[in-house]
Scaffold this motif. Structure first.
Motif, PDB file in Angstrom:
ATOM      1  N   CYS A  78       0.812  -1.217   0.000  1.00 35.46           N
ATOM      2  CA  CYS A  78       0.000   0.000   0.000  1.00 35.46           C
ATOM      3  C   CYS A  78       0.845   1.267   0.000  1.00 35.46           C
ATOM      4  N   ASP A  79       2.105   1.155   0.386  1.00 32.97           N
ATOM      5  CA  ASP A  79       2.939   2.354   0.302  1.00 32.97           C
ATOM      6  C   ASP A  79       4.402   1.949   0.188  1.00 32.97           C
ATOM      7  N   ALA A  80       5.195   2.764  -0.487  1.00 33.16           N
ATOM      8  CA  ALA A  80       6.625   2.501  -0.614  1.00 33.16           C
ATOM      9  C   ALA A  80       7.310   3.785  -1.052  1.00 33.16           C
ATOM     10  N   ASP A  81       8.618   3.851  -0.815  1.00 35.43           N
ATOM     11  CA  ASP A  81       9.324   5.059  -1.251  1.00 35.43           C
ATOM     12  C   ASP A  81      10.297   4.763  -2.394  1.00 35.43           C
ATOM     13  N   CYS A  82      10.001   3.667  -3.101  1.00 37.11           N
ATOM     14  CA  CYS A  82      10.846   3.360  -4.248  1.00 37.11           C
ATOM     15  C   CYS A  82      10.533   4.353  -5.375  1.00 37.11           C
ATOM     16  N   PRO A  83      11.487   4.580  -6.307  1.00 36.00           N
ATOM     17  CA  PRO A  83      11.294   5.620  -7.315  1.00 36.00           C
ATOM     18  C   PRO A  83      10.125   5.355  -8.270  1.00 36.00           C
ATOM     19  N   ASP A  84       9.929   4.111  -8.700  1.00 36.49           N
ATOM     20  CA  ASP A  84       8.900   3.898  -9.728  1.00 36.49           C
ATOM     21  C   ASP A  84       7.516   3.585  -9.142  1.00 36.49           C
ATOM     22  N   LYS A  85       7.453   3.153  -7.899  1.00 35.11           N
ATOM     23  CA  LYS A  85       6.189   2.827  -7.220  1.00 35.11           C
ATOM     24  C   LYS A  85       5.345   1.772  -7.970  1.00 35.11           C
ATOM     25  N   LEU A  86       6.041   0.921  -8.724  1.00 40.66           N
ATOM     26  CA  LEU A  86       5.306  -0.108  -9.482  1.00 40.66           C
ATOM     27  C   LEU A  86       4.640  -1.108  -8.535  1.00 40.66           C
ATOM     28  N   CYS A  87       5.300  -1.355  -7.393  1.00 37.77           N
ATOM     29  CA  CYS A  87       4.751  -2.326  -6.451  1.00 37.77           C
ATOM     30  C   CYS A  87       3.426  -1.831  -5.870  1.00 37.77           C
ATOM     31  N   VAL A  88       3.302  -0.518  -5.693  1.00 43.21           N
ATOM     32  CA  VAL A  88       2.066   0.039  -5.142  1.00 43.21           C
ATOM     33  C   VAL A  88       0.946  -0.014  -6.180  1.00 43.21           C
ATOM     34  N   LYS A  89       1.332   0.157  -7.459  1.00 47.44           N
ATOM     35  CA  LYS A  89       0.317   0.206  -8.509  1.00 47.44           C
ATOM     36  C   LYS A  89      -0.246  -1.184  -8.849  1.00 47.44           C
ATOM     37  N   GLN A  90       0.487  -2.243  -8.480  1.00 52.44           N
ATOM     38  CA  GLN A  90       0.001  -3.585  -8.814  1.00 52.44           C
ATOM     39  C   GLN A  90      -1.259  -3.906  -8.026  1.00 52.44           C
ATOM     40  N   LEU A 103      11.357  -4.026  -7.650  1.00 51.99           N
ATOM     41  CA  LEU A 103      12.744  -4.187  -8.100  1.00 51.99           C
ATOM     42  C   LEU A 103      13.728  -3.259  -7.376  1.00 51.99           C
ATOM     43  N   PRO A 104      13.416  -1.973  -7.230  1.00 48.82           N
ATOM     44  CA  PRO A 104      14.403  -1.084  -6.586  1.00 48.82           C
ATOM     45  C   PRO A 104      14.787  -1.539  -5.179  1.00 48.82           C
ATOM     46  N   HIS A 105      13.800  -2.131  -4.448  1.00 47.65           N
ATOM     47  CA  HIS A 105      14.110  -2.587  -3.087  1.00 47.65           C
ATOM     48  C   HIS A 105      14.398  -4.081  -3.010  1.00 47.65           C
ATOM     49  N   LYS A 106      14.446  -4.717  -4.182  1.00 49.33           N
ATOM     50  CA  LYS A 106      14.713  -6.170  -4.253  1.00 49.33           C
ATOM     51  C   LYS A 106      13.751  -6.961  -3.362  1.00 49.33           C
TER      52      LYS A 106
END
Lengths: 124, 168
Positions: A78-90, A103-106
């Motif tokens: 539901c939230d993250a500070d990775c640059p692309d925020k793809l994980c939040v959009k899924q 990916l940015p946070h592995k």
């Protein structure tokens, strides 16, 4: 003659009802044994049951974070500070084998189902 | 009936040829395990012309031979379970005499799949197989109905031929 037709209809509708019932049972029920596994950079953070609502915050060494939310048998980030925020959009995942990857946070959030792993077998 | 052995031989040959035709037909449903089951034409005919004993013999020999000819050992086990169960159920239904031929055949088709599912469950021991049950039930019903319609159309003619040859 009419009696025979009646018997025909009864037995065929019995089979159809059993099929429909099973169909309903299978596709309504989610697998109760499924678990959520969270792995960051190859290292297991933890494994949680899909049935219990929980919020897991995964932080890495340099301060990045992902907020993993388990609720109503579904998992999403539901939230993250990775640059692309793809994980939040899924969209939310709930079935065995589905995963959300940041990916940015592995980070890999994956649903592990015991049923799924048993399915590989030769039947013919 | 004096020529029973000859008729049974004919029916078995008929069943094997139908199995062969089914292998040749490019009629793939895309779902493994779902097929027309043309060879059950012979078993159903046998049930209506003779008794359970002959039909059971025919379906067991048919299952073993088609397995050896077109399949593998696994297939023999699956076909045997399906064939025996479907043969028994159809025999009981015919004995009770309450149903039309296509419906008897449809239940035979359903039970054929149920028998195979039981074996599949015993082999892989998982509830995952449940996903497959509704599909196979419906498939068995439809293919069984089709086969039964063919048999109900053919039965009077076959009976006539056999009666005529008995009189000679």
């Amino acid at each position: 003659m009419i009696k025979k037709v009646k018997a025909d209809v009864i037995i065929i509708s019995c089979v159809l009802m059993v099929a429909a019932l099973l169909f309903g049972v299978i596709y309504m029920n989610d697998d109760p044994t499924a678990e959520v596994s969270i792995v960051r950079d190859g290292e297991r953070i933890g494994q949680y049951s899909l049935l219990e609502d929980e919020t897991v915050t995964v932080t890495d060494d340099v301060g990045g974070y992902n907020l993993v939310l388990i609720s109503n048998g579904e998992v999403r980030v539901c939230d993250a500070d990775c640059p692309d925020k793809l994980c939040v959009k899924q969209k939310s995942i709930s079935k065995g084998g589905e995963s959300i990857i940041c990916l940015p946070h592995k980070l890999v959030v994956q649903i592990i189902s015991k049923e799924e792993s048993d399915l590989d077998a030769v039947t013919n | 009936m004096k020529n029973k052995a000859a008729y049974l031989g004919l029916l078995l040959a008929f069943a094997l040829i139908l199995s062969y035709i089914e292998v040749l037909l490019p009629l793939q449903t895309g779902i493994p395990g779902v097929k027309l089951g043309l060879a059950n034409l012979a078993v159903l005919l046998c049930l209506y012309l003779f008794t359970v004993k002959e039909a059971m013999l025919l379906s067991v020999v048919k299952a073993v031979l088609t397995g050896l000819l077109f399949g593998n050992l696994y297939m023999i086990i699956y076909s045997l379970a399906g064939a025996v169960l479907s043969c028994l159920v159809m025999a009981v239904m015919i004995r009770l005499g309450k149903w039309h031929v296509p419906v008897v055949s449809a239940m035979g088709g359903v039970m054929h799949n149920v028998g195979q599912l039981i074996i599949a469950y015993m082999t892989i021991q998982t509830y995952g197989i449940l996903y497959y049950v509704p599909i196979l039930l419906i498939a068995g019903l439809i293919t069984g109905l089709l086969i039964g319609m063919i048999v109900s159309l053919a039965l009077p003619y076959v009976k006539k031929v056999i009666e005529r040859s008995e009189r000679v």
